[in-house]
Structure formats: structure tokens, C-alpha cells
Design an enzyme around this catalytic site. Sequence first.
Site, PDB file in Angstrom:
ATOM      1  N   ASN A   1       5.423 -11.426  -1.745  1.00 47.34           N
ATOM      2  CA  ASN A   1       4.225 -11.993  -1.113  1.00 47.34           C
ATOM      3  C   ASN A   1       3.115 -11.979  -2.156  1.00 47.34           C
ATOM      4  O   ASN A   1       2.586 -10.912  -2.468  1.00 47.34           O
ATOM      5  CB  ASN A   1       3.861 -11.144   0.119  1.00 47.34           C
ATOM      6  CG  ASN A   1       2.531 -11.559   0.725  1.00 47.34           C
ATOM      7  OD1 ASN A   1       2.024 -12.641   0.446  1.00 47.34           O
ATOM      8  ND2 ASN A   1       1.970 -10.688   1.559  1.00 47.34           N
ATOM      9  N   TRP A   2       2.798 -13.152  -2.672  1.00 49.21           N
ATOM     10  CA  TRP A   2       1.841 -13.220  -3.778  1.00 49.21           C
ATOM     11  C   TRP A   2       0.382 -13.183  -3.304  1.00 49.21           C
ATOM     12  O   TRP A   2      -0.536 -13.195  -4.133  1.00 49.21           O
ATOM     13  CB  TRP A   2       2.102 -14.468  -4.630  1.00 49.21           C
ATOM     14  CG  TRP A   2       3.423 -14.427  -5.348  1.00 49.21           C
ATOM     15  CD1 TRP A   2       4.287 -13.370  -5.413  1.00 49.21           C
ATOM     16  CD2 TRP A   2       4.033 -15.491  -6.092  1.00 49.21           C
ATOM     17  NE1 TRP A   2       5.395 -13.708  -6.159  1.00 49.21           N
ATOM     18  CE2 TRP A   2       5.271 -15.008  -6.592  1.00 49.21           C
ATOM     19  CE3 TRP A   2       3.669 -16.804  -6.390  1.00 49.21           C
ATOM     20  CZ2 TRP A   2       6.125 -15.796  -7.362  1.00 49.21           C
ATOM     21  CZ3 TRP A   2       4.514 -17.596  -7.154  1.00 49.21           C
ATOM     22  CH2 TRP A   2       5.730 -17.083  -7.641  1.00 49.21           C
ATOM     23  N   LYS A   3       0.167 -13.227  -2.019  1.00 49.49           N
ATOM     24  CA  LYS A   3      -1.197 -13.123  -1.453  1.00 49.49           C
ATOM     25  C   LYS A   3      -2.140 -14.097  -2.173  1.00 49.49           C
ATOM     26  O   LYS A   3      -1.749 -15.199  -2.529  1.00 49.49           O
ATOM     27  CB  LYS A   3      -1.697 -11.679  -1.536  1.00 49.49           C
ATOM     28  CG  LYS A   3      -0.703 -10.680  -0.971  1.00 49.49           C
ATOM     29  CD  LYS A   3      -1.290  -9.303  -0.794  1.00 49.49           C
ATOM     30  CE  LYS A   3      -0.208  -8.348  -0.338  1.00 49.49           C
ATOM     31  NZ  LYS A   3      -0.737  -7.047   0.072  1.00 49.49           N
TER      32      LYS A   3
ATOM     33  N   HIS B   1       1.187 -10.885   9.066  1.00 50.04           N
ATOM     34  CA  HIS B   1       0.939  -9.881   8.030  1.00 50.04           C
ATOM     35  C   HIS B   1      -0.295  -9.059   8.427  1.00 50.04           C
ATOM     36  O   HIS B   1      -1.251  -9.589   9.009  1.00 50.04           O
ATOM     37  CB  HIS B   1       0.728 -10.557   6.670  1.00 50.04           C
ATOM     38  CG  HIS B   1       0.721  -9.575   5.542  1.00 50.04           C
ATOM     39  ND1 HIS B   1      -0.383  -8.816   5.238  1.00 50.04           N
ATOM     40  CD2 HIS B   1       1.685  -9.204   4.676  1.00 50.04           C
ATOM     41  CE1 HIS B   1      -0.094  -8.019   4.221  1.00 50.04           C
ATOM     42  NE2 HIS B   1       1.160  -8.238   3.860  1.00 50.04           N
TER      43      HIS B   1
ATOM     44  N   GLU C   1      -2.752  -8.071   6.852  1.00 47.70           N
ATOM     45  CA  GLU C   1      -4.038  -8.579   6.348  1.00 47.70           C
ATOM     46  C   GLU C   1      -4.540  -9.737   7.200  1.00 47.70           C
ATOM     47  O   GLU C   1      -5.744  -9.910   7.388  1.00 47.70           O
ATOM     48  CB  GLU C   1      -3.892  -8.973   4.867  1.00 47.70           C
ATOM     49  CG  GLU C   1      -3.784  -7.730   3.988  1.00 47.70           C
ATOM     50  CD  GLU C   1      -2.959  -7.903   2.734  1.00 47.70           C
ATOM     51  OE1 GLU C   1      -2.708  -9.036   2.295  1.00 47.70           O
ATOM     52  OE2 GLU C   1      -2.537  -6.866   2.168  1.00 47.70           O
TER      53      GLU C   1
ATOM     54  N   GLU D   1       6.117  -3.032   8.137  1.00 47.80           N
ATOM     55  CA  GLU D   1       5.177  -2.688   7.066  1.00 47.80           C
ATOM     56  C   GLU D   1       4.107  -1.746   7.608  1.00 47.80           C
ATOM     57  O   GLU D   1       3.104  -2.207   8.172  1.00 47.80           O
ATOM     58  CB  GLU D   1       4.497  -3.956   6.549  1.00 47.80           C
ATOM     59  CG  GLU D   1       5.450  -4.980   5.983  1.00 47.80           C
ATOM     60  CD  GLU D   1       4.738  -5.882   5.001  1.00 47.80           C
ATOM     61  OE1 GLU D   1       5.094  -5.855   3.825  1.00 47.80           O
ATOM     62  OE2 GLU D   1       3.804  -6.578   5.402  1.00 47.80           O
TER      63      GLU D   1
ATOM     64  N   GLY E   1      -0.250  -1.676  -0.310  1.00 48.31           N
ATOM     65  CA  GLY E   1      -1.214  -1.724  -1.402  1.00 48.31           C
ATOM     66  C   GLY E   1      -1.862  -0.379  -1.704  1.00 48.31           C
ATOM     67  O   GLY E   1      -2.857  -0.311  -2.424  1.00 48.31           O
TER      68      GLY E   1
ATOM     69  N   SER F   1       4.199  -0.814  -0.615  1.00 48.52           N
ATOM     70  CA  SER F   1       4.301  -0.180  -1.936  1.00 48.52           C
ATOM     71  C   SER F   1       5.746  -0.026  -2.416  1.00 48.52           C
ATOM     72  O   SER F   1       6.104   0.998  -3.012  1.00 48.52           O
ATOM     73  CB  SER F   1       3.566   1.161  -1.948  1.00 48.52           C
ATOM     74  OG  SER F   1       2.186   0.965  -1.685  1.00 48.52           O
TER      75      SER F   1
ATOM     76  N   GLY G   1       4.519  -6.791  -2.107  1.00 53.05           N
ATOM     77  CA  GLY G   1       3.230  -7.353  -2.505  1.00 53.05           C
ATOM     78  C   GLY G   1       2.998  -7.169  -3.987  1.00 53.05           C
ATOM     79  O   GLY G   1       3.533  -7.907  -4.821  1.00 53.05           O
ATOM     80  N   GLY G   2       2.242  -6.138  -4.342  1.00 52.29           N
ATOM     81  CA  GLY G   2       1.820  -5.926  -5.732  1.00 52.29           C
ATOM     82  C   GLY G   2       2.926  -6.033  -6.766  1.00 52.29           C
ATOM     83  O   GLY G   2       2.768  -6.704  -7.793  1.00 52.29           O
TER      84      GLY G   2
END
Length: 253
Positions: free
Chosen positions: A9-11, A95, A97, A167, A173, A213, A234-235
Site C-alpha cells: 500500500n503505497w499511500k 483502511h 487511515e 490491521e 506505521g 509494521s 505500508g512503509g
Amino acid sequence: MRTPFVVGNWKLHKTINEALALVTDLKNHLASVKGVQVGVAPSFVAIPAVAKRLEDSAIAACAQDCFWEISGAFTGEVSGAMLADAGATWAIVGHSERRQFFGDTNENVGKKAKAAIAAGLGAIVCIGESLAERDGGKTLEIVDAQLAGGLAGIERASIDRLVIAYEPVWAIGTGRTATPAQAQEVHAHIRKRLGERYGADPADTIRIQYGGSVKPSNAEALIAERDIDGALVGGASLEAADFIAIVKAARSG
Ligand code: PEP
């Protein structure tokens, strides 16, 4: 036997050129990797270019969201049909966010998941509790409510295009990961609920990703758990080497 599914997920990261550079790297390094399904979710505007670059690859172009209406006066939104037209084959919905910053509710997430499936996409339905909810002993209650809302419009006939991503919000994150045992406990609970809704055998085919993470150093232990079928990353999906290592750690068989 469920094929693990790892999605990056490149956000709000990567211009179109940056997205193309990363996906080209992934394509080159993952071409011969078997036993795992892979996807990347760039920003909406990069989906057409990324999907085109992935045409001769097994890596799926995914969207980070999907609006529930097909068309109309909904400024800023993108429909499932538009995503499919752009080359996406999966859409992430719900998600944390989106829930936290953009007001997505359990009901809206259900409408988005239904719309994604109606448009021919797969839906990755994200659920997970906050730290306060976990500390308050409410994890399973929250997961149940999010699952009930997210799956409200998804019939048994479509479950081959349904993926759940568990999640825990406190692990997204933050560098803090659920232990494999903590994650497995919730994944097993989710599968039990899926069994109640769709029947035990069909529920056994639904992939449940873990997200929060995930890194090369913890991916293998998490995905080795019985009910953890890949990862939403994510990251660590923004760097080719890290994402490739996670995908390789997820291989089954
Ligand atoms: C995510 O955004 O879905 C996620 C799990 O992020 P991270 O891997 O950075 O925790």
C-alpha cells in the site's frame, strides 16, 4: 491450501515516474517467484501507468479505495468501474487511515466492498482495533462490528474475490508489530466469523492478510501462522529490496 497474498500500500507516496521505477524493479525481481500472489496499490493517478507496466507480469495493480456509486455528482471520488478501466484488479477498502481521516464508517466500507466486487474487482476489506480498544479488551467486539459492516453486501458467490486485512491500528506505521500469536488469535476469530457467515469450508478459502509494521525481519514468523495468509504492507513496500524480501518470506510450499 490458500495462496498467500502480499500487497504493498503505497499511500500518498510516489509520483508516476517513481511508481514506474519501483514497479519495474519488483517485476524484474519477482518474475520467477512462485507460491505467492503480489499486488501494489499506487495513488489513483499512477494506476494506469503501473497497470500497463505490469501487463506481462503476475503482479496486480490495486487501488487504495473505491467509491460506492457508479457515477454522479461526487466530486473527488473514483468508482469501481473507473478503477477497472484504469487497470486495477483489486481495491483496498476500509483502511484505518480512511476511517480515521476521511470518515469511513463500517456501513460505508460495506458499500465500497460491494461496489468493488460489482465492478469485477477483488476487495481487500481492512479491519482492526485501536490501542485504546485493545487495552479496553474490546478487540474482538470491534473486529466483529467492522467485519459485519464490511461484508454486509458480499454474497458467498463472490468470496473468491474477497480478502480480509487484519490491521491493528496501533501497529500501523508505528514500528510496533503484533506478535505472531497475538495476530493469529484474531485471525482465527475472523475465520470463525467468516465460517458462520459463509460456511466453514468456503471460509477456509478466504485469505486473511496481516498488516501493521510488517518488515523483512518479522514477515516469515507472522505468515507462518495458520490463519495468516500474507500481508498488507505500508512503509516497507516503498523500498524494492524490503518488499521483495517480504514477498519471498511469504512463499508457500
Ligand atoms: C498499512 O498502511 O496498511 C500498513 C500496514 O502500514 P505499515 O506497514 O507502514 O505499518
